[in-house]
Design a protein around this motif. Structure first.
Motif, PDB file in Angstrom:
ATOM      1  N   TRP A 218       1.833   2.185  -3.550  1.00 39.03           N
ATOM      2  CA  TRP A 218       0.718   2.888  -4.494  1.00 39.03           C
ATOM      3  C   TRP A 218       0.611   4.190  -4.121  1.00 39.03           C
ATOM      4  CZ3 TRP A 218      -0.124   0.567  -8.596  1.00 39.03           C
ATOM      5  CH2 TRP A 218      -0.068  -0.760  -8.750  1.00 39.03           C
ATOM      6  N   GLU A 219       0.697   4.455  -2.829  1.00 34.56           N
ATOM      7  CA  GLU A 219       0.472   5.917  -2.186  1.00 34.56           C
ATOM      8  C   GLU A 219       1.592   6.576  -2.608  1.00 34.56           C
ATOM      9  OE1 GLU A 219      -0.055   5.366   1.982  1.00 34.56           O
ATOM     10  OE2 GLU A 219      -1.932   4.231   1.442  1.00 34.56           O
TER      11      GLU A 219
ATOM     12  N   TYR B 193      -7.261   1.393  -5.492  1.00 33.79           N
ATOM     13  CA  TYR B 193      -6.504   2.750  -5.977  1.00 33.79           C
ATOM     14  C   TYR B 193      -6.794   2.948  -7.306  1.00 33.79           C
ATOM     15  CZ  TYR B 193      -3.759   2.054  -1.827  1.00 33.79           C
ATOM     16  OH  TYR B 193      -3.342   2.135  -0.414  1.00 33.79           O
TER      17      TYR B 193
ATOM     18  N   GLN C 159      -4.377   7.176  -5.660  1.00 30.54           N
ATOM     19  CA  GLN C 159      -5.371   7.406  -4.801  1.00 30.54           C
ATOM     20  C   GLN C 159      -6.266   6.355  -4.137  1.00 30.54           C
ATOM     21  OE1 GLN C 159      -7.654  10.991  -6.125  1.00 30.54           O
ATOM     22  NE2 GLN C 159      -5.992  12.424  -5.342  1.00 30.54           N
ATOM     23  N   LYS C 160      -6.319   6.144  -2.727  1.00 31.50           N
ATOM     24  CA  LYS C 160      -7.149   4.931  -2.438  1.00 31.50           C
ATOM     25  C   LYS C 160      -8.430   5.755  -2.381  1.00 31.50           C
ATOM     26  CE  LYS C 160      -8.255   2.743   1.979  1.00 31.50           C
ATOM     27  NZ  LYS C 160      -7.743   2.581   3.328  1.00 31.50           N
TER      28      LYS C 160
ATOM     29  N   ASN D 203       0.843  -1.231  -0.023  1.00 37.24           N
ATOM     30  CA  ASN D 203      -0.015  -0.095   0.046  1.00 37.24           C
ATOM     31  C   ASN D 203       0.817   1.138   0.083  1.00 37.24           C
ATOM     32  OD1 ASN D 203      -2.652  -0.726   0.253  1.00 37.24           O
ATOM     33  ND2 ASN D 203      -1.939  -2.372   1.588  1.00 37.24           N
TER      34      ASN D 203
END
Length: 165
Positions: A125-126, A156, A131-132, A122
């Motif tokens: 990805w951030e 995401y 964006q979650k 996670n």
């Protein structure tokens, strides 16, 4: 580092890494990887055309990871994996850049992926600016029966683009 489309001889490595990382990336049958390479799906429920692409990451002529994406109405990251002893954010970014370029060249401007909430991925990805936007329950396959797992999957998206530097 070199990113390129996967070839049939790469399947052994891709399948091995996908099995090793199945807890993190989920299960996709080996034939799906082959279809992404050849561009043809097999089986009675599939169309003849495959909208999936599979890339590999090479370091010093050794494979160290792969990216499997689908290009339907939106582009979807199905799996991305870098082997444990080669994990660096640059390799994941480089693979994603190839997928994003491919999608943008095919007029796909919305990209999506899922990542189990309990994974350190996670942070990746951030870190790359996705964006979650939501969360769903994961699906597990046990003895060919589907059941909802207790694992939460973060969804995401990426829809504003500047390629990673």
């Amino acid at each position: 580092m070199k990113i390129r489309l996967a070839e049939i001889p790469d399947l052994k490595y891709i399948h091995h890494l996908s099995k090793k990382e199945s807890h993190s990336i989920g299960f996709i049958p080996k034939i799906a990887y082959e279809s992404a390479i050849t561009g043809k799906k097999t089986g009675h429920r599939w169309s003849d055309t495959c909208n999936d692409k599979l890339w590999v990451c090479e370091e010093n002529k050794d494979l160290v990871g792969f990216l499997l994406m689908s290009f339907g109405r939106q582009a979807k990251v199905n799996q991305i994996a870098i082997q444990e002893d080669a994990r660096m954010i640059e390799r994941g970014k480089a693979l994603l850049n190839e997928g994003i370029i491919h999608g943008l060249n095919r007029n796909r401007f919305d990209f999506v992926c899922g990542c189990a909430d309990d994974l350190p991925s996670n942070l990746f990805w951030e870190g790359v600016g996705w964006q979650k936007v939501s969360q769903r329950r994961g699906i597990s396959h046990k003895n060919t029966w589907k059941e909802t797992s207790k694992r939460k999957v973060n969804i995401y998206i990426k829809s504003q683009f500047s390629l990673f530097s």
